[in-house]
Enzyme design. Sequence first.
Site, PDB file in Angstrom:
ATOM      1  N   HIS A 138      -3.460   7.390   1.874  1.00 26.83           N
ATOM      2  CA  HIS A 138      -3.823   6.042   1.437  1.00 26.83           C
ATOM      3  C   HIS A 138      -5.231   5.748   1.949  1.00 26.83           C
ATOM      4  O   HIS A 138      -5.553   6.010   3.102  1.00 26.83           O
ATOM      5  CB  HIS A 138      -2.823   5.034   2.008  1.00 26.83           C
ATOM      6  CG  HIS A 138      -3.237   3.619   1.793  1.00 26.83           C
ATOM      7  ND1 HIS A 138      -3.617   3.139   0.564  1.00 26.83           N
ATOM      8  CD2 HIS A 138      -3.340   2.570   2.651  1.00 26.83           C
ATOM      9  CE1 HIS A 138      -3.934   1.860   0.666  1.00 26.83           C
ATOM     10  NE2 HIS A 138      -3.778   1.493   1.918  1.00 26.83           N
TER      11      HIS A 138
ATOM     12  N   ASN B 236      -9.928  -0.007  -0.649  1.00 34.83           N
ATOM     13  CA  ASN B 236      -8.465   0.032  -0.550  1.00 34.83           C
ATOM     14  C   ASN B 236      -7.881  -0.568  -1.828  1.00 34.83           C
ATOM     15  O   ASN B 236      -7.993  -1.767  -2.056  1.00 34.83           O
ATOM     16  CB  ASN B 236      -8.042  -0.769   0.695  1.00 34.83           C
ATOM     17  CG  ASN B 236      -6.552  -0.759   0.914  1.00 34.83           C
ATOM     18  OD1 ASN B 236      -5.779  -0.367   0.050  1.00 34.83           O
ATOM     19  ND2 ASN B 236      -6.140  -1.212   2.080  1.00 34.83           N
TER      20      ASN B 236
ATOM     21  N   CYS C  12       0.811  -1.227   0.000  1.00 37.47           N
ATOM     22  CA  CYS C  12       0.000   0.000   0.000  1.00 37.47           C
ATOM     23  C   CYS C  12       0.844   1.277   0.000  1.00 37.47           C
ATOM     24  O   CYS C  12       0.363   2.338  -0.389  1.00 37.47           O
ATOM     25  CB  CYS C  12      -0.956   0.006   1.188  1.00 37.47           C
ATOM     26  SG  CYS C  12      -2.094  -1.383   1.132  1.00 37.47           S
TER      27      CYS C  12
HETATM   28  O1  UT7 Z   1      -3.865  -0.963   3.392  1.00 36.00           O
HETATM   29  C1  UT7 Z   1      -2.977  -1.470   4.333  1.00 36.00           C
HETATM   30  C2  UT7 Z   1      -3.355  -1.050   5.647  1.00 36.00           C
HETATM   31  N1  UT7 Z   1      -4.581  -1.678   6.042  1.00 36.00           N
HETATM   32  C3  UT7 Z   1      -5.315  -1.096   6.932  1.00 36.00           C
HETATM   33  O2  UT7 Z   1      -4.967  -0.011   7.297  1.00 36.00           O
HETATM   34  C4  UT7 Z   1      -6.506  -1.805   7.504  1.00 36.00           C
HETATM   35  C5  UT7 Z   1      -6.570  -1.503   8.956  1.00 36.00           C
HETATM   36  N2  UT7 Z   1      -7.644  -2.147   9.675  1.00 36.00           N
HETATM   37  C6  UT7 Z   1      -8.948  -1.825   9.506  1.00 36.00           C
HETATM   38  O3  UT7 Z   1      -9.292  -1.021   8.659  1.00 36.00           O
HETATM   39  C7  UT7 Z   1      -9.952  -2.435  10.453  1.00 36.00           C
HETATM   40  O4  UT7 Z   1      -9.263  -3.094  11.501  1.00 36.00           O
HETATM   41  C8  UT7 Z   1     -10.902  -3.443   9.756  1.00 36.00           C
HETATM   42  C9  UT7 Z   1     -11.897  -2.684   8.911  1.00 36.00           C
HETATM   43  C10 UT7 Z   1     -10.109  -4.434   8.940  1.00 36.00           C
HETATM   44  C11 UT7 Z   1     -11.714  -4.196  10.829  1.00 36.00           C
HETATM   45  O5  UT7 Z   1     -12.416  -3.300  11.677  1.00 36.00           O
HETATM   46  P1  UT7 Z   1     -12.348  -3.475  13.257  1.00 36.00           P
HETATM   47  O6  UT7 Z   1     -13.249  -2.470  13.830  1.00 36.00           O
HETATM   48  O7  UT7 Z   1     -10.895  -3.432  13.654  1.00 36.00           O
HETATM   49  O8  UT7 Z   1     -12.985  -4.908  13.459  1.00 36.00           O
HETATM   50  P2  UT7 Z   1     -12.327  -6.237  14.049  1.00 36.00           P
HETATM   51  O9  UT7 Z   1     -11.347  -6.828  13.096  1.00 36.00           O
HETATM   52  O10 UT7 Z   1     -11.879  -5.999  15.444  1.00 36.00           O
HETATM   53  O11 UT7 Z   1     -13.594  -7.176  14.076  1.00 36.00           O
HETATM   54  C12 UT7 Z   1     -14.755  -6.848  14.870  1.00 36.00           C
HETATM   55  C13 UT7 Z   1     -15.808  -7.892  14.621  1.00 36.00           C
HETATM   56  C14 UT7 Z   1     -15.271  -9.322  14.741  1.00 36.00           C
HETATM   57  O12 UT7 Z   1     -16.293 -10.093  15.361  1.00 36.00           O
HETATM   58  P3  UT7 Z   1     -16.200 -10.460  16.924  1.00 36.00           P
HETATM   59  O13 UT7 Z   1     -14.910 -11.210  17.055  1.00 36.00           O
HETATM   60  O14 UT7 Z   1     -16.192  -9.151  17.625  1.00 36.00           O
HETATM   61  O15 UT7 Z   1     -17.422 -11.274  17.128  1.00 36.00           O
HETATM   62  C15 UT7 Z   1     -15.114  -9.765  13.316  1.00 36.00           C
HETATM   63  O16 UT7 Z   1     -15.250 -11.166  13.166  1.00 36.00           O
HETATM   64  O17 UT7 Z   1     -16.324  -7.778  13.294  1.00 36.00           O
HETATM   65  C16 UT7 Z   1     -16.260  -9.061  12.648  1.00 36.00           C
HETATM   66  N3  UT7 Z   1     -16.060  -8.844  11.212  1.00 36.00           N
HETATM   67  C17 UT7 Z   1     -17.073  -8.639  10.358  1.00 36.00           C
HETATM   68  N4  UT7 Z   1     -18.396  -8.582  10.538  1.00 36.00           N
HETATM   69  C18 UT7 Z   1     -19.157  -8.348   9.470  1.00 36.00           C
HETATM   70  C19 UT7 Z   1     -14.898  -8.789  10.519  1.00 36.00           C
HETATM   71  N5  UT7 Z   1     -15.136  -8.549   9.232  1.00 36.00           N
HETATM   72  C20 UT7 Z   1     -16.476  -8.454   9.096  1.00 36.00           C
HETATM   73  C21 UT7 Z   1     -17.335  -8.210   8.014  1.00 36.00           C
HETATM   74  N6  UT7 Z   1     -18.668  -8.164   8.229  1.00 36.00           N
HETATM   75  N7  UT7 Z   1     -16.875  -8.013   6.755  1.00 36.00           N
END
Ligand code: UT7
Length: 321
Positions: free
Chosen positions: A248, A278, A113
């Site tokens: 980004h 992204n 990225c």
């Molecule tokens: O480009 C390179 C750099 N990349 C980034 O900068 C990405 C950085 N990270 C992010 O943007 C965020 O961490 C994400 C968007 C990837 C995830 O958001 P989050 O608020 O950090 O969610 P999380 O990973 O902590 O997941 C929260 C919950 C989980 O469920 P439980 O364990 O709380 O029951 C996940 O399983 O959301 C669940 N989850 C989803 N639910 C519905 C994860 N993906 C999804 C989804 N739909 N697509």
Amino acid sequence: MIRSVVKGTGSALPSRVVSNDELARLVDTSDEWIVERTGIRSRHVAGEGETTATLATEAARNALAAAGVDASAVDLIVLATATPDQTFPATATKVQDALGCNGGIAFDVSAVCSGFLYALGVADSLLRTGMAKHALVIGAETFSRILDWEDRATCVLFGDGAGAVLLAAEEVAEGGPGVLTTRLHADGAHNELLFTDGGPSSTGTVGKVRMKGREVFRHAVVNLAEVLQEVLEESGFTAADLDWVVPHQANARILDATARKLGLANEKVIVTVDHHANTSAASVPLALDAAVRDGRIKAGDLVMLEAMGGGFTWGASLLRM
Ligand code: UT7
């Protein structure tokens, strides 16, 4: 002094647009979750015949047209991608051949990225040392081809596209246009937070994207704020001097958090994550081109580009348009 001056920008997006609702039919997710956690509403996905090279070539042609420069003048192509058409040769050489400017320098850089920032830094160095006069700096990706379409934690986040900038080495007076300061970093200790689970030398496959999103998020906010401050200090400006920040486009919440840390008004931040998602190395030049074409970014503006991605790699670059 010799500076690398932005003469034109261009971009290319696959025609197919995929909505969050369409993804909710593939994996257990919802439009509401994706919008709330990421700000993404839709993304472009490459179809048959569309590759990183074809998208990069279209973006490059658009940048050349905007600059009013003929392809024959291009003697350097630096293309950032993590999704090349082939393991080798470099996708940049396919773009060179498609443009018909064979004979100059053409190579890919791999910084995921942050790739466009790395490509810009390298091209700027080569232009300022006289190795080339006209450079196409391109970020192009088809991440849809390396996504695990059964993994809701990653497949909803990415999109395909390409963005390009035509830089020319020009003698510029103090206060004039050009790339002013670029700072790049990498920390290889975090490979396991964002990676593909395969590669030519390890598995003989390309692998799929794997990410520990929450941890990447935490590192992104800290690293981006630090490198932005570093570039501002190095160049003698403050956040208040910036006309625009082109970040980004990984997550709207990262954009907000970074702007807040810098004390930057949200109106100065270019946001395309809602409809591009992204696009890895393509995201910064796609957003830059969007804001140049809709008239927000104008000649003379002070513009900060920044990105963070797998490796980890991260960087920022300050330009006077
Ligand atoms: O480009 C390179 C750099 N990349 C980034 O900068 C990405 C950085 N990270 C992010 O943007 C965020 O961490 C994400 C968007 C990837 C995830 O958001 P989050 O608020 O950090 O969610 P999380 O990973 O902590 O997941 C929260 C919950 C989980 O469920 P439980 O364990 O709380 O029951 C996940 O399983 O959301 C669940 N989850 C989803 N639910 C519905 C994860 N993906 C999804 C989804 N739909 N697509």
